[in-house]
Design a protein around this motif. Structure first.
Motif, PDB file in Angstrom:
ATOM      1  N   LYS A   1       0.831  -1.210   0.000  1.00 34.42           N
ATOM      2  CA  LYS A   1       0.000   0.000   0.000  1.00 34.42           C
ATOM      3  C   LYS A   1       0.859   1.251   0.000  1.00 34.42           C
ATOM      4  CE  LYS A   1      -0.987   1.579   3.831  1.00 34.42           C
ATOM      5  NZ  LYS A   1      -0.448   2.589   4.799  1.00 34.42           N
ATOM      6  N   GLU A   2       1.877   1.270   0.865  1.00 32.73           N
ATOM      7  CA  GLU A   2       2.772   2.426   0.938  1.00 32.73           C
ATOM      8  C   GLU A   2       3.565   2.605  -0.358  1.00 32.73           C
ATOM      9  OE1 GLU A   2       3.362   5.046   3.193  1.00 32.73           O
ATOM     10  OE2 GLU A   2       1.397   4.267   3.732  1.00 32.73           O
ATOM     11  N   LYS A   3       3.961   1.488  -0.975  1.00 39.19           N
ATOM     12  CA  LYS A   3       4.682   1.558  -2.253  1.00 39.19           C
ATOM     13  C   LYS A   3       3.794   2.191  -3.324  1.00 39.19           C
ATOM     14  CE  LYS A   3       8.552   0.411  -4.449  1.00 39.19           C
ATOM     15  NZ  LYS A   3       9.886   0.881  -4.009  1.00 39.19           N
ATOM     16  N   GLY A   4       2.506   1.804  -3.306  1.00 38.51           N
ATOM     17  CA  GLY A   4       1.556   2.377  -4.256  1.00 38.51           C
ATOM     18  C   GLY A   4       1.362   3.872  -4.063  1.00 38.51           C
ATOM     19  N   ILE A   5       1.284   4.293  -2.800  1.00 42.23           N
ATOM     20  CA  ILE A   5       1.129   5.727  -2.505  1.00 42.23           C
ATOM     21  C   ILE A   5       2.375   6.500  -2.949  1.00 42.23           C
ATOM     22  CG2 ILE A   5       0.884   7.438  -0.659  1.00 42.23           C
ATOM     23  CD1 ILE A   5      -0.841   5.393   0.838  1.00 42.23           C
ATOM     24  N   ASN A   6       3.557   5.914  -2.705  1.00 42.45           N
ATOM     25  CA  ASN A   6       4.794   6.558  -3.155  1.00 42.45           C
ATOM     26  C   ASN A   6       4.834   6.684  -4.676  1.00 42.45           C
ATOM     27  OD1 ASN A   6       5.645   6.862  -0.539  1.00 42.45           O
ATOM     28  ND2 ASN A   6       7.025   5.096  -0.551  1.00 42.45           N
ATOM     29  N   ARG A   7       4.324   5.661  -5.369  1.00 41.99           N
ATOM     30  CA  ARG A   7       4.237   5.719  -6.838  1.00 41.99           C
ATOM     31  C   ARG A   7       3.318   6.851  -7.294  1.00 41.99           C
ATOM     32  NH1 ARG A   7       8.186   3.026  -9.717  1.00 41.99           N
ATOM     33  NH2 ARG A   7       8.453   0.898  -8.939  1.00 41.99           N
TER      34      ARG A   7
END
Length: 561
Positions: A242-248
């Motif tokens: 989820k955090e990786k997606g938000i960073n993307r």
């Protein structure tokens, strides 16, 4: 002659083995029950009948320590949050019977976790955490202390105190990581590993909100590597994904953001983590909006609104989607929908503001201030330990002077600040009939609703005269029902009033500190700043700056007439 000692030795050995075996057999009854479900997943309701066998045995034997563990297991495996709360209360009741403060502290923290994770009622969660903190402050259970520190960090993060929250998470993370390097029982290892991953995840959230995307991305990459394809940590992997997606999303890679965020949904639906799902749906919606898929974005925003209606969960980063929904339906000419989402935005702001006022005040007063004093005390002791003998006589003289000065100041302060409180201590409590007490509470309620407390310099005797009652009666009712002396009561009303104005009416964000202090009836600007910080845990100037940036309001100061 040699056979006889050997025979004795054999008999003694057999006797000891039988004794030890009998003990192990007796102790293993609980273990044999627990072994049947110890590796089952949380919220697995099929486990509850087995747990009830454990509880029944502990009750029949009046084994409160085992009963404590049994109720904790029942809490863990019951999927219904309302049932979890009932078991949490049972854990607290049993912990009281043990008269063990560390167990009682643990019990209150577990109830707080139910409020936080299962119900997202942060105010009620914080109440339980603070009770747990007070009870466990001097305990030696480091796992419990760091778990509690983690949850206090959650509250700070929720209200936007990311720097302070990060400090809590880093400390907890360091402890949990250290424990994972030890040779310990697999169940303990699982708990420490989860503590390590969860605190790592929260650190990434803090770094992201502080604008340090490089640090956040580094942590997320580490978390994904360590939890990848590990069935025991699917939920933790989803959090990092989820955090990786938000960073993307913040890297403008919107399609990758949508893919990664959608990939994190499954494991979080399984544990009903509706709060994290709200965040995911909002970012998927925002990414779809950037891609140009407006209808898809609207559907995701509606999912967030559905969760808000069901669970009243709302954080500042979700509110902007309501503005998108309002504009979307206005553009389409669907005024009823636009009005509905406008009303939802008002509700969302009210929820955010209410939580901020309560949580920021309590976490600062009941946790940060006491923790800071304790840490300062320890630091001073450590610093002077090696010099103790050399400066002993000097310190004795210095301490004498300090205590004499403090005594004089406290005596002066108490006589001017809270004389009425002292009159009611010991055997000086006044018996007030119920009718008079209810009359006073009614007048106080009217006094608060009309904001009459904003009048400068109003004293206890003046207010009592206005109410046509004895000032001793008024003082006692305020102490007993408001929990503070009269002057503190007035300060909290004034600061609460102006804080609410700053949150709900943007014109107050343009006032100077002097103008704000005058508005709430505090004549001294320095006292206003001091009390605002004491109650809200943040300076008024910093509060105004942060709020103005959130609302994108230029900071143009002016006075009021």
């Amino acid at each position: 002659m040699i056979i006889l000692p050997r025979l004795y030795l054999l008999i003694i050995t057999l006797f000891l083995c039988e004794f030890v075996y009998a003990q192990n057999e007796n102790l293993s009854d609980y273990y044999l029950i627990q072994r049947k479900y110890e590796n089952r997943l949380e919220n697995d309701s099929t486990v509850v009948p087995l747990v009830n066998v454990f509880i029944k045995k502990a009750k029949s034997e009046k084994n409160y320590e085992k009963l404590f563990l049994g109720y904790k297991d029942a809490l863990l495996f019951s999927p219904d949050p309302s049932i979890k709360l009932k078991y949490a209360d049972s854990v607290i009741s049993v912990a009281r019977l043990t008269k063990d403060e560390s167990m009682l502290s643990n019990a209150y923290m577990n109830k707080g976790v139910v409020y936080y994770f299962n119900l997202k009622q942060y105010n009620l969660a914080l109440d339980q955490y603070l009770i747990a903190y007070k009870l466990g402050e001097n305990g030696k259970d480091l796992f419990h202390k760091n778990r509690l520190r983690y949850h206090i960090g959650i509250v700070k993060s929720y209200i936007g105190y990311y720097k302070e929250a990060l400090t809590e998470f880093k400390a907890a993370n360091q402890f949990f990581e250290g424990q994972t390097k030890l040779d310990i029982h697999p169940n303990l290892m699982f708990n420490y590993q989860r503590g390590y991953y969860n605190s790592l995840h929260q650190m990434a959230i803090c770094y992201r909100n502080l604008g340090n995307f490089k640090a956040a991305d580094s942590i997320v990459t580490l978390g994904l590597m360590e939890t990848y394809k590990n069935v025991d940590y699917r939920q933790e992997y989803a959090y990092f994904q989820k955090e990786k997606g938000i960073n993307r999303y913040y890297q403008n890679d919107f399609r990758k953001a949508v893919s990664m965020l959608n990939g994190s949904i499954g494991p979080l639906v399984a544990v009903d983590d509706f709060a994290t799902l709200s965040i995911i749906f909002s970012y998927v919606g925002k990414a779809e909006l950037k891609i140009g898929n407006t209808d898809k974005a609207i559907n995701y925003f509606k999912k967030v609104d559905s969760i808000f209606n069901k669970h009243t969960f709302m954080v500042p980063e979700l509110r902007s989607m309501y503005e998108v929904l309002i504009n979307y339906y206005r553009t389409k000419g669907q005024q009823d929908d636009a009005i509905y989402y406008t009303q939802q935005l008002v509700k969302a702001d009210k929820k955010i503001n209410k939580d901020f006022l309560y949580l920021s005040s309590n976490v600062h007063r009941e946790y940060d201030a006491k923790k800071l004093l304790k840490e300062q005390s320890k630091s001073i002791r450590d610093k002077h330990l090696t010099l103790f003998i050399a400066v002993l006589l000097f310190l004795i003289g210095l301490i004498f002077i300090i205590f004499r000065t403090i005594h004089k100041r406290r005596k002066s302060k108490l006589s001017t600040f809270s004389k009425e409180e002292n009159d009611m201590k010991g055997n000086h409590r006044i018996e007030i009939d119920k009718e008079t007490e209810m009359h006073i509470l009614g007048r106080l309620d009217e006094f608060e609703k009309k904001h009459e407390f904003t009048q400068e310099g109003i004293s206890l005797k003046e207010l009592a005269g206005k109410f046509e009652i004895s000032h001793s009666y008024l003082s006692q009712v305020i102490n007993e029902h408001k929990g503070v002396p009269f002057k503190r009561y007035m300060i909290e009303l004034k600061i609460g009033y102006i804080t609410e104005k700053l949150l709900n009416d943007s014109k107050y964000l343009k006032y100077t500190t002097e103008a704000l202090s005058k508005e709430c009836g505090i004549p001294s600007r320095s006292n206003f700043s001091k009390w605002f910080f004491e109650i809200n845990g943040i300076r008024p100037t910093t509060f105004i700056k942060n709020r103005s940036e959130t609302l994108e309001i230029p900071q143009e100061k002016h006075q009021i007439s």
